[in-house]
Design an enzyme around this catalytic site. Structure first.
Site, PDB file in Angstrom:
ATOM      1  N   ASP A  19      -9.375  -3.964  -2.911  1.00  0.00           N
ATOM      2  CA  ASP A  19      -8.082  -4.430  -2.393  1.00  0.00           C
ATOM      3  C   ASP A  19      -8.073  -4.408  -0.872  1.00  0.00           C
ATOM      4  O   ASP A  19      -8.052  -3.335  -0.259  1.00  0.00           O
ATOM      5  CB  ASP A  19      -6.961  -3.525  -2.914  1.00  0.00           C
ATOM      6  CG  ASP A  19      -6.661  -3.763  -4.379  1.00  0.00           C
ATOM      7  OD1 ASP A  19      -6.390  -4.918  -4.747  1.00  0.00           O
ATOM      8  OD2 ASP A  19      -6.699  -2.791  -5.155  1.00  0.00           O
TER       9      ASP A  19
ATOM     10  N   SER B 123      -9.642  -0.391  -9.575  1.00  0.00           N
ATOM     11  CA  SER B 123      -9.295  -0.627  -8.173  1.00  0.00           C
ATOM     12  C   SER B 123      -9.643   0.600  -7.349  1.00  0.00           C
ATOM     13  O   SER B 123      -9.058   1.674  -7.536  1.00  0.00           O
ATOM     14  CB  SER B 123      -7.805  -0.923  -8.035  1.00  0.00           C
ATOM     15  OG  SER B 123      -7.439  -0.769  -6.674  1.00  0.00           O
TER      16      SER B 123
ATOM     17  N   ASP C  51      -3.009  -7.270 -12.513  1.00  0.00           N
ATOM     18  CA  ASP C  51      -3.178  -6.213 -11.511  1.00  0.00           C
ATOM     19  C   ASP C  51      -1.839  -5.550 -11.223  1.00  0.00           C
ATOM     20  O   ASP C  51      -0.907  -6.201 -10.734  1.00  0.00           O
ATOM     21  CB  ASP C  51      -3.745  -6.862 -10.237  1.00  0.00           C
ATOM     22  CG  ASP C  51      -4.103  -5.853  -9.152  1.00  0.00           C
ATOM     23  OD1 ASP C  51      -3.947  -4.641  -9.374  1.00  0.00           O
ATOM     24  OD2 ASP C  51      -4.548  -6.316  -8.071  1.00  0.00           O
ATOM     25  N   GLY C  52      -1.772  -4.242 -11.530  1.00  0.00           N
ATOM     26  CA  GLY C  52      -0.596  -3.465 -11.170  1.00  0.00           C
ATOM     27  C   GLY C  52       0.058  -2.790 -12.364  1.00  0.00           C
ATOM     28  O   GLY C  52       0.478  -3.467 -13.298  1.00  0.00           O
ATOM     29  N   GLY C  53       0.093  -1.465 -12.331  1.00  0.00           N
ATOM     30  CA  GLY C  53       0.789  -0.722 -13.383  1.00  0.00           C
ATOM     31  C   GLY C  53       0.114  -0.788 -14.741  1.00  0.00           C
ATOM     32  O   GLY C  53       0.774  -0.605 -15.764  1.00  0.00           O
TER      33      GLY C  53
ATOM     34  N   HIS D 252     -12.977  -3.575  -8.311  1.00  0.00           N
ATOM     35  CA  HIS D 252     -11.862  -4.286  -7.664  1.00  0.00           C
ATOM     36  C   HIS D 252     -11.620  -3.708  -6.270  1.00  0.00           C
ATOM     37  O   HIS D 252     -11.393  -2.509  -6.103  1.00  0.00           O
ATOM     38  CB  HIS D 252     -10.602  -4.161  -8.519  1.00  0.00           C
ATOM     39  CG  HIS D 252      -9.462  -5.008  -8.077  1.00  0.00           C
ATOM     40  ND1 HIS D 252      -9.377  -6.361  -8.347  1.00  0.00           N
ATOM     41  CD2 HIS D 252      -8.338  -4.705  -7.377  1.00  0.00           C
ATOM     42  CE1 HIS D 252      -8.245  -6.842  -7.840  1.00  0.00           C
ATOM     43  NE2 HIS D 252      -7.601  -5.864  -7.232  1.00  0.00           N
TER      44      HIS D 252
ATOM     45  N   HIS E 138      -9.991  -8.733  -3.745  1.00  0.00           N
ATOM     46  CA  HIS E 138      -8.605  -9.221  -3.781  1.00  0.00           C
ATOM     47  C   HIS E 138      -8.046  -9.157  -2.365  1.00  0.00           C
ATOM     48  O   HIS E 138      -7.754  -8.084  -1.848  1.00  0.00           O
ATOM     49  CB  HIS E 138      -7.819  -8.315  -4.752  1.00  0.00           C
ATOM     50  CG  HIS E 138      -6.360  -8.617  -4.836  1.00  0.00           C
ATOM     51  ND1 HIS E 138      -5.460  -7.750  -5.432  1.00  0.00           N
ATOM     52  CD2 HIS E 138      -5.624  -9.685  -4.427  1.00  0.00           C
ATOM     53  CE1 HIS E 138      -4.235  -8.267  -5.365  1.00  0.00           C
ATOM     54  NE2 HIS E 138      -4.306  -9.438  -4.757  1.00  0.00           N
TER      55      HIS E 138
ATOM     56  N   MET F  42      -0.216 -11.036 -10.605  1.00  0.00           N
ATOM     57  CA  MET F  42       0.271  -9.720 -10.174  1.00  0.00           C
ATOM     58  C   MET F  42       1.350  -9.250 -11.150  1.00  0.00           C
ATOM     59  O   MET F  42       2.264 -10.012 -11.488  1.00  0.00           O
ATOM     60  CB  MET F  42       0.865  -9.787  -8.768  1.00  0.00           C
ATOM     61  CG  MET F  42      -0.122 -10.073  -7.640  1.00  0.00           C
ATOM     62  SD  MET F  42      -1.541  -8.955  -7.525  1.00  0.00           S
ATOM     63  CE  MET F  42      -0.740  -7.353  -7.355  1.00  0.00           C
TER      64      MET F  42
ATOM     65  N   MET G 114      -5.337  -9.453   0.244  1.00  0.00           N
ATOM     66  CA  MET G 114      -3.894  -9.490   0.500  1.00  0.00           C
ATOM     67  C   MET G 114      -3.731  -9.568   2.010  1.00  0.00           C
ATOM     68  O   MET G 114      -3.215  -8.647   2.659  1.00  0.00           O
ATOM     69  CB  MET G 114      -3.226  -8.236  -0.099  1.00  0.00           C
ATOM     70  CG  MET G 114      -3.110  -8.307  -1.614  1.00  0.00           C
ATOM     71  SD  MET G 114      -2.866  -6.699  -2.388  1.00  0.00           S
ATOM     72  CE  MET G 114      -4.566  -6.138  -2.469  1.00  0.00           C
TER      73      MET G 114
ATOM     74  N   GLY H 100      -5.988   1.067 -11.126  1.00  0.00           N
ATOM     75  CA  GLY H 100      -6.318   2.053 -10.108  1.00  0.00           C
ATOM     76  C   GLY H 100      -5.972   3.448 -10.589  1.00  0.00           C
ATOM     77  O   GLY H 100      -6.832   4.226 -10.997  1.00  0.00           O
TER      78      GLY H 100
ATOM     79  N   GLY I 132       0.620  -4.438  -2.700  1.00  0.00           N
ATOM     80  CA  GLY I 132       0.709  -3.585  -1.517  1.00  0.00           C
ATOM     81  C   GLY I 132       0.373  -2.128  -1.769  1.00  0.00           C
ATOM     82  O   GLY I 132      -0.154  -1.469  -0.892  1.00  0.00           O
ATOM     83  N   PHE I 133       0.669  -1.647  -2.959  1.00  0.00           N
ATOM     84  CA  PHE I 133       0.471  -0.219  -3.233  1.00  0.00           C
ATOM     85  C   PHE I 133       0.020   0.001  -4.674  1.00  0.00           C
ATOM     86  O   PHE I 133       0.432  -0.743  -5.576  1.00  0.00           O
ATOM     87  CB  PHE I 133       1.781   0.555  -3.018  1.00  0.00           C
ATOM     88  CG  PHE I 133       2.307   0.432  -1.615  1.00  0.00           C
ATOM     89  CD1 PHE I 133       1.863   1.280  -0.607  1.00  0.00           C
ATOM     90  CD2 PHE I 133       3.228  -0.561  -1.296  1.00  0.00           C
ATOM     91  CE1 PHE I 133       2.344   1.153   0.692  1.00  0.00           C
ATOM     92  CE2 PHE I 133       3.711  -0.703   0.001  1.00  0.00           C
ATOM     93  CZ  PHE I 133       3.264   0.148   1.000  1.00  0.00           C
ATOM     94  N   GLY I 134      -0.794   1.040  -4.855  1.00  0.00           N
ATOM     95  CA  GLY I 134      -1.103   1.485  -6.201  1.00  0.00           C
ATOM     96  C   GLY I 134       0.041   2.331  -6.732  1.00  0.00           C
ATOM     97  O   GLY I 134       0.969   2.686  -5.999  1.00  0.00           O
ATOM     98  N   GLY I 135      -0.016   2.627  -8.007  1.00  0.00           N
ATOM     99  CA  GLY I 135       0.922   3.563  -8.606  1.00  0.00           C
ATOM    100  C   GLY I 135       2.316   3.030  -8.851  1.00  0.00           C
ATOM    101  O   GLY I 135       3.247   3.809  -9.060  1.00  0.00           O
TER     102      GLY I 135
HETATM  103  C1  DX5 Z   1      -1.912  -3.431  -5.337  1.00  0.00           C
HETATM  104  C2  DX5 Z   1      -3.341  -3.677  -5.692  1.00  0.00           C
HETATM  105  C3  DX5 Z   1      -3.771  -3.080  -6.968  1.00  0.00           C
HETATM  106  C4  DX5 Z   1      -3.564  -1.596  -7.086  1.00  0.00           C
HETATM  107  C5  DX5 Z   1      -3.296  -1.314  -8.526  1.00  0.00           C
HETATM  108  O1  DX5 Z   1      -1.439  -4.411  -4.487  1.00  0.00           O
HETATM  109  O2  DX5 Z   1      -3.627  -5.063  -5.755  1.00  0.00           O
HETATM  110  O3  DX5 Z   1      -5.115  -3.447  -7.272  1.00  0.00           O
HETATM  111  O4  DX5 Z   1      -4.660  -0.821  -6.672  1.00  0.00           O
HETATM  112  O5  DX5 Z   1      -3.015   0.033  -8.672  1.00  0.00           O
HETATM  113  P1  DX5 Z   1      -2.376   0.638  -9.990  1.00  0.00           P
HETATM  114  O6  DX5 Z   1      -3.348   0.360 -11.119  1.00  0.00           O
HETATM  115  O7  DX5 Z   1      -2.243   2.066  -9.654  1.00  0.00           O
HETATM  116  O8  DX5 Z   1      -1.068  -0.050 -10.212  1.00  0.00           O
HETATM  117 ZN    ZN Z   2      -5.631  -5.729  -6.440  1.00  0.00          ZN
END
Ligand code: DX5
Ligand code: ZN
Length: 219
Positions: free
Chosen positions: A36, A9, A176-178, A34, A67, A138, A69, A198, A143-146
Site C-alpha cells: 500500500d 497487506s 481490500d479493507g476490513g 499487497h 496498490h 475498496m 493511493m 492486513g 487510507g488506513f488499516g483496521g
Molecule cells: C487501506 C489499504 C488496505 C489496508 C487493509 O487503504 O488499501 O490494504 O491495509 O487493512 P485491513 O485488512 O486491516 O482493513
Molecule cells: Zn490496499
C-alpha cells in the site's frame, strides 16, 4: 469460480523487520504480497514508496501487488515497475487520464489494475475492461488499516463480477479493507477472488500467520 488468492497487506506488518515479515507471510501461504503506497494527498495517510519495497523485493518470489493511493501516478509508474512490482493498481480518480495510466503500466510490462472506491461508479470500467488485469473494489475508505468493512460494497463486487464474466477475460476481482473470515465469506459469495487482508493476517504475530491466512481462505 477461480481459486481464492490471499494478498496480505504489509501495511499491518512490523516495518522494522519488513523483509522478515514478507518472508513469513510468503511461507505462511500468501499468494500475493499487497503493498500500500500512500501519499498523504490522495488519502490522508503516508506509508512508503518504491525505494522501500525495492529493498525487500528479494524477501519473496511471490507476486508484488502494488496498490497506489497517490495522485497523480503517471510520473512514478516506471519507478514502481523498476522497484519490482508485478501488478500496479491505480485509483480511477488518481488522474488525470485513467486510460493513459493503464497503457503506461502495460507498456512497462506489468499487470494493470484499477481501484474503485465505494462512491466510484462502476461504469468507469466501461472503456478499460479490455486492458485491465485486476479490478480492486475498496470495501472501506482507503487510507488506513483496521477499518470496518462496508456492506454496501457487496453489490458493487457482484456488479464487477458480472462485468468480468461479460468481458470473457481473465481479470482478478480483488477486495481490500476490513476483510476477516466473516466478511471473506460474503465477498467470495459476491464474486471476489483476491482478498487483501492486513489486520486479520498480521494479528497475534508470525506464528499465527499461517492459521490466519487459512481462516480467511477457508471462509
Ligand atoms: C487501506 C489499504 C488496505 C489496508 C487493509 O487503504 O488499501 O490494504 O491495509 O487493512 P485491513 O485488512 O486491516 O482493513
Ligand atoms: Zn490496499
Amino acid at each position: 469460480m477461480p481459486d481464492i488468492k490471499i494478498s496480505p497487506s504489509i501495511l499491518s506488518a512490523d516495518f522494522g523487520h519488513l523483509a522478515d515479515e514478507i518472508t513469513a507471510i510468503d511461507k505462511a501461504g500468501a499468494d500475493y504480497i499487497h503493498i500500500d503506497v500512500m501519499d498523504g494527498h490522495f488519502v490522508p495517510n503516508i506509508s512508503f514508496g518504491a525505494p522501500v519495497y525495492k529493498c525487500v523485493r528479494q524477501a519473496s518470489d511471490k507476486i508484488f501487488d502494488v496498490h497506489l493511493m497517490i495522485s497523480p501516478t503517471d510520473a512514478y509508474l516506471k519507478d514502481f515497475a523498476d522497484a519490482g512490482a508485478d501488478i500496479i493498481t491505480v485509483h480511477a480518480e488518481a488522474g488525470p487520464h485513467l486510460h493513459r495510466s493503464l497503457q503506461t503500466i502495460k507498456a512497462l510490462g506489468k499487470k494493470a489494475g484499477v481501484a474503485i472506491n465505494l462512491t466510484t461508479p462502476n461504469d468507469v470500467l466501461n472503456c478499460v475492461m479490455d486492458m485491465v488485469d485486476l479490478v480492486l473494489v475498496m470495501t472501506i475508505n482507503p487510507g488506513f488499516g483496521g477499518q470496518k468493512f462496508e456492506p454496501a460494497s457487496l453489490e458493487k463486487i457482484a456488479d464487477v463480477r458480472r462485468r468480468i464474466e461479460a468481458s470473457g477475460r481473465d481479470i482478478d476481482l480483488e477486495v481490500d479493507g476490513g476483510i476477516t473470515p466473516v466478511t471473506a465469506k460474503q465477498v467470495i459469495e459476491a464474486g471476489a477472488n483476491v482478498l487483501v487482508a492486513g489486520t486479520a493476517v498480521f494479528k497475534d504475530g508470525p506464528e499465527k500467520y499461517a492459521e490466519n491466512i487459512q481462516a480467511i481462505r477457508g471462509a
